[in-house]
Design a protein around this motif. Structure first.
Motif, PDB file in Angstrom:
ATOM      1  N   VAL A 291     -43.437  61.982  33.008  1.00  0.00           N
ATOM      2  CA  VAL A 291     -42.380  60.977  33.122  1.00  0.00           C
ATOM      3  C   VAL A 291     -41.333  61.265  32.058  1.00  0.00           C
ATOM      4  O   VAL A 291     -41.663  61.477  30.895  1.00  0.00           O
ATOM      5  CB  VAL A 291     -42.942  59.551  32.936  1.00  0.00           C
ATOM      6  CG1 VAL A 291     -41.829  58.538  32.738  1.00  0.00           C
ATOM      7  CG2 VAL A 291     -43.797  59.162  34.122  1.00  0.00           C
ATOM      8  N   VAL A 292     -40.093  61.298  32.472  1.00  0.00           N
ATOM      9  CA  VAL A 292     -38.967  61.450  31.547  1.00  0.00           C
ATOM     10  C   VAL A 292     -38.200  60.133  31.586  1.00  0.00           C
ATOM     11  O   VAL A 292     -37.628  59.769  32.610  1.00  0.00           O
ATOM     12  CB  VAL A 292     -38.053  62.632  31.960  1.00  0.00           C
ATOM     13  CG1 VAL A 292     -36.847  62.728  31.026  1.00  0.00           C
ATOM     14  CG2 VAL A 292     -38.840  63.939  31.994  1.00  0.00           C
ATOM     15  N   GLY A 293     -38.243  59.420  30.492  1.00  0.00           N
ATOM     16  CA  GLY A 293     -37.560  58.134  30.423  1.00  0.00           C
ATOM     17  C   GLY A 293     -36.308  58.172  29.567  1.00  0.00           C
ATOM     18  O   GLY A 293     -35.510  57.237  29.570  1.00  0.00           O
ATOM     19  N   MET A 294     -36.123  59.275  28.850  1.00  0.00           N
ATOM     20  CA  MET A 294     -34.966  59.403  27.964  1.00  0.00           C
ATOM     21  C   MET A 294     -33.900  60.240  28.661  1.00  0.00           C
ATOM     22  O   MET A 294     -34.040  61.457  28.813  1.00  0.00           O
ATOM     23  CB  MET A 294     -35.407  60.077  26.663  1.00  0.00           C
ATOM     24  CG  MET A 294     -34.337  60.135  25.637  1.00  0.00           C
ATOM     25  SD  MET A 294     -33.961  58.473  25.084  1.00  0.00           S
ATOM     26  CE  MET A 294     -32.959  58.832  23.690  1.00  0.00           C
ATOM     27  N   PHE A 295     -32.884  59.570  29.126  1.00  0.00           N
ATOM     28  CA  PHE A 295     -31.765  60.256  29.778  1.00  0.00           C
ATOM     29  C   PHE A 295     -30.555  59.337  29.722  1.00  0.00           C
ATOM     30  O   PHE A 295     -30.683  58.142  29.443  1.00  0.00           O
ATOM     31  CB  PHE A 295     -32.101  60.638  31.223  1.00  0.00           C
ATOM     32  CG  PHE A 295     -32.580  59.495  32.076  1.00  0.00           C
ATOM     33  CD1 PHE A 295     -31.692  58.666  32.746  1.00  0.00           C
ATOM     34  CD2 PHE A 295     -33.933  59.252  32.215  1.00  0.00           C
ATOM     35  CE1 PHE A 295     -32.141  57.607  33.537  1.00  0.00           C
ATOM     36  CE2 PHE A 295     -34.391  58.201  33.004  1.00  0.00           C
ATOM     37  CZ  PHE A 295     -33.498  57.385  33.662  1.00  0.00           C
ATOM     38  N   GLU A 296     -29.407  59.901  29.991  1.00  0.00           N
ATOM     39  CA  GLU A 296     -28.156  59.144  29.999  1.00  0.00           C
ATOM     40  C   GLU A 296     -28.042  58.386  31.323  1.00  0.00           C
ATOM     41  O   GLU A 296     -27.698  58.970  32.352  1.00  0.00           O
ATOM     42  CB  GLU A 296     -26.961  60.078  29.809  1.00  0.00           C
ATOM     43  CG  GLU A 296     -26.851  60.674  28.428  1.00  0.00           C
ATOM     44  CD  GLU A 296     -26.453  59.633  27.396  1.00  0.00           C
ATOM     45  OE1 GLU A 296     -25.836  58.603  27.736  1.00  0.00           O
ATOM     46  OE2 GLU A 296     -26.783  59.869  26.215  1.00  0.00           O
ATOM     47  N   THR A 297     -28.352  57.123  31.295  1.00  0.00           N
ATOM     48  CA  THR A 297     -28.410  56.300  32.506  1.00  0.00           C
ATOM     49  C   THR A 297     -27.104  56.339  33.290  1.00  0.00           C
ATOM     50  O   THR A 297     -27.111  56.591  34.497  1.00  0.00           O
ATOM     51  CB  THR A 297     -28.761  54.846  32.145  1.00  0.00           C
ATOM     52  OG1 THR A 297     -30.022  54.835  31.465  1.00  0.00           O
ATOM     53  CG2 THR A 297     -28.839  53.965  33.378  1.00  0.00           C
ATOM     54  N   GLU A 298     -26.002  56.098  32.638  1.00  0.00           N
ATOM     55  CA  GLU A 298     -24.722  56.057  33.343  1.00  0.00           C
ATOM     56  C   GLU A 298     -24.336  57.424  33.892  1.00  0.00           C
ATOM     57  O   GLU A 298     -23.745  57.528  34.966  1.00  0.00           O
ATOM     58  CB  GLU A 298     -23.616  55.493  32.449  1.00  0.00           C
ATOM     59  CG  GLU A 298     -23.753  54.002  32.190  1.00  0.00           C
ATOM     60  CD  GLU A 298     -23.814  53.166  33.477  1.00  0.00           C
ATOM     61  OE1 GLU A 298     -23.021  53.411  34.413  1.00  0.00           O
ATOM     62  OE2 GLU A 298     -24.665  52.259  33.541  1.00  0.00           O
ATOM     63  N   GLN A 299     -24.681  58.473  33.175  1.00  0.00           N
ATOM     64  CA  GLN A 299     -24.395  59.823  33.660  1.00  0.00           C
ATOM     65  C   GLN A 299     -25.196  60.107  34.929  1.00  0.00           C
ATOM     66  O   GLN A 299     -24.658  60.643  35.901  1.00  0.00           O
ATOM     67  CB  GLN A 299     -24.734  60.844  32.575  1.00  0.00           C
ATOM     68  CG  GLN A 299     -24.329  62.252  32.917  1.00  0.00           C
ATOM     69  CD  GLN A 299     -24.642  63.223  31.787  1.00  0.00           C
ATOM     70  OE1 GLN A 299     -25.119  62.850  30.732  1.00  0.00           O
ATOM     71  NE2 GLN A 299     -24.359  64.481  32.023  1.00  0.00           N
ATOM     72  N   VAL A 300     -26.463  59.729  34.955  1.00  0.00           N
ATOM     73  CA  VAL A 300     -27.293  59.926  36.150  1.00  0.00           C
ATOM     74  C   VAL A 300     -26.741  59.110  37.310  1.00  0.00           C
ATOM     75  O   VAL A 300     -26.620  59.606  38.434  1.00  0.00           O
ATOM     76  CB  VAL A 300     -28.771  59.581  35.866  1.00  0.00           C
ATOM     77  CG1 VAL A 300     -29.591  59.543  37.146  1.00  0.00           C
ATOM     78  CG2 VAL A 300     -29.367  60.576  34.880  1.00  0.00           C
ATOM     79  N   LYS A 301     -26.377  57.864  37.048  1.00  0.00           N
ATOM     80  CA  LYS A 301     -25.830  57.015  38.116  1.00  0.00           C
ATOM     81  C   LYS A 301     -24.568  57.627  38.719  1.00  0.00           C
ATOM     82  O   LYS A 301     -24.414  57.681  39.937  1.00  0.00           O
ATOM     83  CB  LYS A 301     -25.516  55.607  37.582  1.00  0.00           C
ATOM     84  CG  LYS A 301     -26.722  54.757  37.366  1.00  0.00           C
ATOM     85  CD  LYS A 301     -26.365  53.412  36.773  1.00  0.00           C
ATOM     86  CE  LYS A 301     -25.895  52.492  37.859  1.00  0.00           C
ATOM     87  NZ  LYS A 301     -25.908  51.081  37.459  1.00  0.00           N
ATOM     88  N   THR A 302     -23.679  58.074  37.874  1.00  0.00           N
ATOM     89  CA  THR A 302     -22.410  58.630  38.337  1.00  0.00           C
ATOM     90  C   THR A 302     -22.598  59.949  39.072  1.00  0.00           C
ATOM     91  O   THR A 302     -22.114  60.127  40.183  1.00  0.00           O
ATOM     92  CB  THR A 302     -21.456  58.821  37.152  1.00  0.00           C
ATOM     93  OG1 THR A 302     -21.226  57.557  36.526  1.00  0.00           O
ATOM     94  CG2 THR A 302     -20.130  59.410  37.604  1.00  0.00           C
ATOM     95  N   LEU A 303     -23.303  60.857  38.453  1.00  0.00           N
ATOM     96  CA  LEU A 303     -23.460  62.196  39.022  1.00  0.00           C
ATOM     97  C   LEU A 303     -24.248  62.212  40.321  1.00  0.00           C
ATOM     98  O   LEU A 303     -23.997  63.017  41.203  1.00  0.00           O
ATOM     99  CB  LEU A 303     -24.103  63.126  37.996  1.00  0.00           C
ATOM    100  CG  LEU A 303     -23.252  63.384  36.757  1.00  0.00           C
ATOM    101  CD1 LEU A 303     -24.058  64.129  35.706  1.00  0.00           C
ATOM    102  CD2 LEU A 303     -21.994  64.155  37.108  1.00  0.00           C
ATOM    103  N   LEU A 304     -25.204  61.304  40.451  1.00  0.00           N
ATOM    104  CA  LEU A 304     -26.036  61.262  41.655  1.00  0.00           C
ATOM    105  C   LEU A 304     -25.583  60.208  42.649  1.00  0.00           C
ATOM    106  O   LEU A 304     -26.240  59.976  43.655  1.00  0.00           O
ATOM    107  CB  LEU A 304     -27.501  61.044  41.272  1.00  0.00           C
ATOM    108  CG  LEU A 304     -28.099  62.100  40.347  1.00  0.00           C
ATOM    109  CD1 LEU A 304     -29.550  61.781  40.042  1.00  0.00           C
ATOM    110  CD2 LEU A 304     -27.956  63.487  40.931  1.00  0.00           C
TER     111      LEU A 304
END
Length: 127
Positions: free
Chosen positions: A94-107
């Motif tokens: 499990v990877v829980g450390m990531f840039e939430t807004e970046q993931v939302k935008t890019l995906l």
């Protein structure tokens, strides 16, 4: 990426009929790698599950308990992925450390949803 019988790209799981739908054929491994602070398994894995939650939907249905239900159900689902990976001799984490807004935008994740987990899945390295 590189899964027999599937085109590379971004898929959405449709739970009502247990299917997946191709959303985009771009290579998202590098995008997720960058957003996850360069977590190597995210770049190397043939598949990364992206768990998202719709907190508003859960809160409207279950009031204040909705928040805890999101995390309980997410944990159950992730545990099932771990168990299935063990049975297939695959690896995951499990990877829980990531840039939430970046993931939302890019995906192109809707603003009403929040990404919670990334779970890269791949073949275990020989020791």
């Amino acid at each position: 990426n590189g899964i027999d019988g599937l085109s590379n790209g971004l898929y959405q799981y449709i739970p009502i009929n247990h299917t997946i739908k191709l959303l985009d054929t771009s290579d998202y491994a590098r995008v997720l790698y960058d957003a996850s602070y360069m977590t190597a398994s995210v770049l190397q894995a043939p598949i990364t599950l992206i768990y998202t939650a719709s907190f508003n939907k859960m809160l409207s249905r279950y009031n204040d308990n909705g928040m805890q239900f999101v995390y309980i159900e997410l944990g159950h689902s992730a545990q099932n992925v771990y168990l299935q990976c063990v049975s297939l001799k695959l690896g995951t984490c499990v990877v829980g450390m990531f840039e939430t807004e970046q993931v939302k935008t890019l995906l192109h994740i809707p603003q009403s949803e929040t990404p919670i987990y990334l779970m890269p899945i791949g073949v275990l390295k020989e020791e």
